[in-house]
Design a protein around this motif. Structure first.
Motif, PDB file in Angstrom:
ATOM      1  N   ARG A   1      27.918 -58.134  89.651  1.00 53.13           N
ATOM      2  CA  ARG A   1      29.094 -57.353  90.076  1.00 53.13           C
ATOM      3  C   ARG A   1      30.245 -57.588  89.101  1.00 53.13           C
ATOM      4  N   ALA A   2      30.416 -58.879  88.733  1.00 56.38           N
ATOM      5  CA  ALA A   2      31.505 -59.220  87.806  1.00 56.38           C
ATOM      6  C   ALA A   2      31.244 -58.613  86.421  1.00 56.38           C
ATOM      7  N   HIS A   3      29.988 -58.549  86.054  1.00 52.23           N
ATOM      8  CA  HIS A   3      29.635 -57.988  84.749  1.00 52.23           C
ATOM      9  C   HIS A   3      30.076 -56.520  84.647  1.00 52.23           C
ATOM     10  N   VAL A   4      29.834 -55.772  85.724  1.00 50.77           N
ATOM     11  CA  VAL A   4      30.240 -54.366  85.731  1.00 50.77           C
ATOM     12  C   VAL A   4      31.763 -54.252  85.643  1.00 50.77           C
ATOM     13  N   ALA A   5      32.458 -55.110  86.377  1.00 49.97           N
ATOM     14  CA  ALA A   5      33.930 -55.082  86.352  1.00 49.97           C
ATOM     15  C   ALA A   5      34.432 -55.382  84.939  1.00 49.97           C
ATOM     16  N   ARG A   6      33.791 -56.328  84.283  1.00 48.86           N
ATOM     17  CA  ARG A   6      34.191 -56.660  82.901  1.00 48.86           C
ATOM     18  C   ARG A   6      33.915 -55.503  81.956  1.00 48.86           C
ATOM     19  N   LYS A   7      32.761 -54.870  82.137  1.00 46.23           N
ATOM     20  CA  LYS A   7      32.363 -53.791  81.216  1.00 46.23           C
ATOM     21  C   LYS A   7      33.223 -52.545  81.389  1.00 46.23           C
ATOM     22  N   ILE A   8      33.491 -52.159  82.641  1.00 45.42           N
ATOM     23  CA  ILE A   8      34.184 -50.883  82.875  1.00 45.42           C
ATOM     24  C   ILE A   8      35.612 -51.098  83.359  1.00 45.42           C
ATOM     25  N   GLY A   9      35.772 -51.976  84.321  1.00 43.77           N
ATOM     26  CA  GLY A   9      37.078 -52.174  84.963  1.00 43.77           C
ATOM     27  C   GLY A   9      36.804 -52.508  86.422  1.00 43.77           C
ATOM     28  N   ALA A  10      37.792 -53.124  87.076  1.00 43.60           N
ATOM     29  CA  ALA A  10      37.568 -53.611  88.442  1.00 43.60           C
ATOM     30  C   ALA A  10      37.197 -52.488  89.411  1.00 43.60           C
ATOM     31  N   ILE A  11      37.656 -51.258  89.151  1.00 42.95           N
ATOM     32  CA  ILE A  11      37.355 -50.165  90.084  1.00 42.95           C
ATOM     33  C   ILE A  11      35.853 -49.871  90.164  1.00 42.95           C
ATOM     34  N   ALA A  12      35.088 -50.325  89.160  1.00 44.05           N
ATOM     35  CA  ALA A  12      33.661 -50.004  89.135  1.00 44.05           C
ATOM     36  C   ALA A  12      32.787 -51.122  89.704  1.00 44.05           C
ATOM     37  N   ARG A  13      33.406 -52.211  90.170  1.00 37.38           N
ATOM     38  CA  ARG A  13      32.613 -53.333  90.712  1.00 37.38           C
ATOM     39  C   ARG A  13      31.815 -52.850  91.921  1.00 37.38           C
ATOM     40  N   PRO A  14      30.465 -53.001  91.896  1.00 40.68           N
ATOM     41  CA  PRO A  14      29.674 -52.513  93.031  1.00 40.68           C
ATOM     42  C   PRO A  14      30.046 -53.233  94.329  1.00 40.68           C
TER      43      PRO A  14
END
Ligand code: WTA
Length: 648
Positions: free
Chosen positions: A582-595
């Motif tokens: 979940r944190a990986h996605v937030a890092r890659k795209i931004g916090a709004i994309a955290r599953p």
């Protein structure tokens, strides 16, 4: 949206006719306009365009070679001139343009003359950095007045801005800068959000390392020594230092009507965000008119659109529309729950806000927090409310009407998109009878319809795909550097019609009820994200073999992000890994994309041709009985997955 929810919506029988005050003195209170515009759309738009200030008027209103539109051909115009100079020439020069409140509580009031001066100076600063007409400038800032000033400075000299939401990651910023080949980046040393400092400059540095087109970086000092920002000699310049020596006057560039004004990236159905291209005259006309008519902006109003300028709503309802109308507006940095959950209502009371605009997600959040927060403040200055970005449910509509509007304020539920430039299906407070949760009917001059799979108009009462059947001035012109994608995405599904990507129903009165996206675009808290963007971020992690992402109904956010991942052989599925992914996605795209939810799957359900069947995953996530699975390569995959999901 679930079928039952749609039925409930359509049974919504309450109606709210326009209050007398709006009927009598609303900026649009003559229903005959709709008929006139429908009979002669070009004549209608041309008549409205005369309200703008042109250096040279157009020779021809429209050239339409579907899907390629050109409006007001031969016209010469400048947007900052229309939003600033023409007010500065009148008594409006001393009127507050922006009443700004920072998160730590400081206030700044900028008059039209102040904004005009700063815009002129920054336009000169940009020129000094070598920015010329047609060059792209990327902007990555929090909600500070300098962002709005920089946008107007760009359009004053004919440079094209591309604003990147300050909540996006370094990588997202880099991709957007590179797609636009921006020459200059304007950022901040940091920004404030919920008591912490957002490291804008650090992200910007990381992004620019991979962005060879950037020659100069301008840095607004917002936070100071706590920001940890490091300036790179020769490349980075402090905003205040550039401004100190900048001349006060910059001649506004006479732009062709069709010259590009800005591009703004938004998510589509593939992993790569697309740069939506808007042009000068058409966009300006659309946003001028929409703010004047939908939000009924009057000389003494205090308008507040509580969105972020990083999204199209902030472009249209903060930077351009209100300023084209010479309105006073409130702008804020931070979030609604910091330092307390009454931040917005305290500000409405303090600044005497008369028109307030926000998103359904925010309204549902306020509902959850409880009525005591708005009740603690005098909100009697309010006369009109707006809602934008996602379908609003009747409960949220009624709560907003009662607890914020105290029963006196019509609610403008505005349907539109980054691509459309301004609200296209929307009520007008002086003429429209409202039905809670319906965006009501099309803007004058707009021909919207609901069609079936074959593109045939569905009779009133039926549902299908929302399409637009005529060009309009503020429509997108193309996708930046990707005209094929423009044709393919919007104009190929139904030849000759603009395909919005939304499902809709019309009731017997011809009112539109928006039902959410019909493609792989998710709408999370009113923010557009593609399922594939999140999937690519997940498979970028070394532990992940495959990922499938779906939008799942969420009580507050509208949609939440639900991810199913299968892991590389030998990797163990642990709760820690869930958090890491979940944190990986937030890092890659931004916090709004955290599953919001993430599930392990031994295998993902695929068709025989290898396509992931998201529909089945959606059904699993919604706990529905599974429909037809005959096209699946291995039907047992789904049964296993469902069993596992239900065990979680
Ligand atoms: C959705 C935001 C229902 C819709 C301005 C659209 C809405 C997408 C509404 C565009 C509304 C926006 N009712 N749905 N009033 N307004 N949408 O580009 O799915 O960020 O396609 O523009 O938001 O999102 P975008």
């Amino acid at each position: 949206m679930a079928d039952e929810a749609i039925e409930v919506l359509l049974e919504e029988g309450r109606t709210f006719p326009p209050p007398d005050a709006f009927r009598q003195s609303g900026n649009l209170n003559d229903a005959a306009v709709f008929e006139r515009a429908d009979k002669d759309p070009e004549g209608f738009w041309a008549e409205q365009a005369r309200e703008l200030d042109w250096f040279r008027t157009w020779d021809k209103v429209l050239e339409w070679d579907c899907p390629w539109a050109k409006w007001f051909i031969g016209g010469k115009i400048n947007v900052s001139y229309n939003c600033l100079d023409r007010h500065v020439k009148t008594a409006r020069r001393n009127k507050a343009a922006i009443i700004w409140e920072g998160e730590p509580g400081e206030e700044r009031v900028l008059t039209y003359r102040d904004v005009w001066r700063e815009v002129n100076k920054f336009a000169n600063a940009l020129k000094k950095l070598g920015v010329q007409k047609g060059d792209r400038v990327a902007l990555y800032l929090g909600m500070v007045p300098e962002l709005l000033i920089a946008m107007h400075a760009c359009n004053r000299i004919g440079a094209v801005h591309s604003v990147v939401f300050g909540g996006f990651s370094a990588e997202s910023l880099r991709d957007r800068i590179n797609d636009a080949s921006a020459k200059v980046l304007v950022t901040g040393d940091g920004g404030y959000r919920r008591g912490t400092v957002i490291p804008l400059k650090k992200n910007a540095d990381e992004a620019v390392e991979g962005s060879p087109s950037i020659e100069n970086v301008v840095v607004v000092q917002r936070v100071g020594s706590d920001s940890g920002a490091v300036m790179k000699e020769g490349r980075d310049h402090w905003w205040h230092e550039l401004m100190a020596g900048a001349p006060l006057w910059c001649e506004p560039e006479p732009m062709d009507s069709e010259d590009m004004l800005f591009s703004l990236y938004t998510s589509g159905t593939t992993g790569k965000p697309k740069g939506i291209v808007h042009t000068t005259a058409g966009y300006l006309l659309g946003v001028y008119l929409a703010n004047k008519w939908v939000f009924d902006m009057k000389e003494d109003d205090v308008f507040w659109c509580a969105a972020d300028i990083g999204w199209v709503t902030g472009h249209t309802h903060i930077v351009y529309g209100p300023m084209a109308n010479g309105a006073t507006q409130v702008m804020y940095e931070g979030s609604p729950d910091w330092p307390d959950k009454d931040r917005l209502w305290r500000m409405v009371e303090k600044y005497g806000v008369t028109i307030f605009h926000t998103a359904p997600t925010a309204i549902r959040t306020f509902m959850r927090w409880g009525t005591e927060f708005p009740a603690a403040h005098d909100l009697s200055s309010l006369r009109l409310l707006g809602s934008v970005g996602e379908p609003i449910n009747p409960e949220a509509w009624m709560w907003y009407h009662e607890h914020i509007g105290h029963g006196n304020c019509p609610i403008m539920d505005t349907w539109w998109q980054t691509e459309t430039g301004h609200p296209l299906i929307t009520p007008f407070p002086g003429v429209t009878t409202l039905k809670p949760a319906s965006a009501t009917r099309p803007f004058p001059g707009i021909e919207a319809d609901v069609v079936d799979e074959q593109g045939k108009s569905v009779p009133l009462g039926g549902g299908g795909y929302l399409v637009l059947k005529r060009p309009w001035p503020a429509m997108l012109r193309t996708v930046f550097n990707d005209p094929d994608r423009y044709v393919e995405t919007y104009w190929s599904r139904f030849p000759g019609m603009y395909f919005a990507g939304d499902g809709a129903k019309r009731d017997k009165d011809g009112y539109f009820w928006l039902l959410g996206r019909v493609d792989d675009v998710m709408n999370v808290s009113g923010h557009r994200l593609s399922t594939m963007e999140v999937e690519s971020a997940l498979v970028d992690h070394q532990a992940v073999a495959e990922a499938a992402v779906i939008g799942k109904q969420h009580e507050v956010k509208g949609q939440g992000i639900c991810a199913f991942v299968s892991l590389i052989a030998g990797v163990e599925n642990t709760p820690e890994l869930v958090e890491e992914l979940r944190a990986h996605v937030a890092r890659k795209i931004g916090a709004i994309a955290r599953p919001d939810e993430l599930y392990y799957a031994a295998e993902l359900p695929k068709t025989r041709s290898g396509k992931i069947m998201r529909r089945l995953l959606r059904d699993i996530a919604d706990g529905k009985a599974l429909g037809d699975t005959t096209t699946l390569a291995d039907p047992t995959v789904v049964a296993k997955l469902k069993e596992q999901y239900e065990d979680e």
